[in-house]
Design a protein around this motif. Structure first.
Motif, mmCIF file in Angstrom:
data_model
loop_
_atom_site.group_PDB
_atom_site.id
_atom_site.type_symbol
_atom_site.label_atom_id
_atom_site.label_comp_id
_atom_site.label_asym_id
_atom_site.label_seq_id
_atom_site.Cartn_x
_atom_site.Cartn_y
_atom_site.Cartn_z
ATOM 1 N N ARG A 136 -6.874 84.291 -12.932
ATOM 2 C CA ARG A 136 -8.118 83.532 -13.082
ATOM 3 C C ARG A 136 -7.862 82.129 -13.610
ATOM 4 N N ASN A 160 -9.592 81.645 -19.158
ATOM 5 C CA ASN A 160 -9.405 82.836 -19.976
ATOM 6 C C ASN A 160 -10.691 83.079 -20.762
ATOM 7 N N GLN A 161 -11.323 84.220 -20.556
ATOM 8 C CA GLN A 161 -12.597 84.515 -21.207
ATOM 9 C C GLN A 161 -12.440 85.339 -22.481
ATOM 10 N N ASP A 162 -11.243 85.708 -22.825
ATOM 11 C CA ASP A 162 -11.014 86.537 -24.005
ATOM 12 C C ASP A 162 -11.168 85.717 -25.287
ATOM 13 N N GLU A 212 -17.043 83.956 -20.861
ATOM 14 C CA GLU A 212 -16.441 83.178 -21.948
ATOM 15 C C GLU A 212 -17.420 83.028 -23.110
ATOM 16 N N SER A 245 -4.585 84.885 -18.920
ATOM 17 C CA SER A 245 -5.699 84.955 -17.969
ATOM 18 C C SER A 245 -5.295 85.525 -16.618
ATOM 19 N N SER A 280 -3.216 86.074 -25.265
ATOM 20 C CA SER A 280 -4.076 86.482 -24.166
ATOM 21 C C SER A 280 -3.651 85.712 -22.920
#
Length: 66
Positions: free
Chosen positions: A14, A17-19, A52, A11, A9
């Motif tokens: 940004r 990383n909210q994944d 997140e 980001s 993943s």
């Protein structure tokens, strides 16, 4: 049959990383019997507050019931 998997993943622009991802590989028993696995992706919320936490809670809920 051998299953290989990976997760990545990025980001992008940004800061965070909210994944979140979940990978529970299938377990192979004798005589090629298959116990199911689970693979899931929870996409973040585009940098919005709480993204997140939301993706982490989603993945945790799936793992808990699987």
């Amino acid at each position: 049959m051998k299953l290989q998997y990976a997760a990545r993943s990025v980001s992008g622009q940004r800061d965070a990383n909210q994944d979140a991802v979940l990978a529970i590989a299938p377990v192979y028993a004798p005589l090629d019997a298959l116990t199911w696995g689970l693979f899931a992706v929870a996409d973040g919320m585009g940098g919005y507050t709480g993204g997140e936490l939301a993706s982490a809670l989603s993945i945790r809920a799936l793992a808990d019931v699987f």
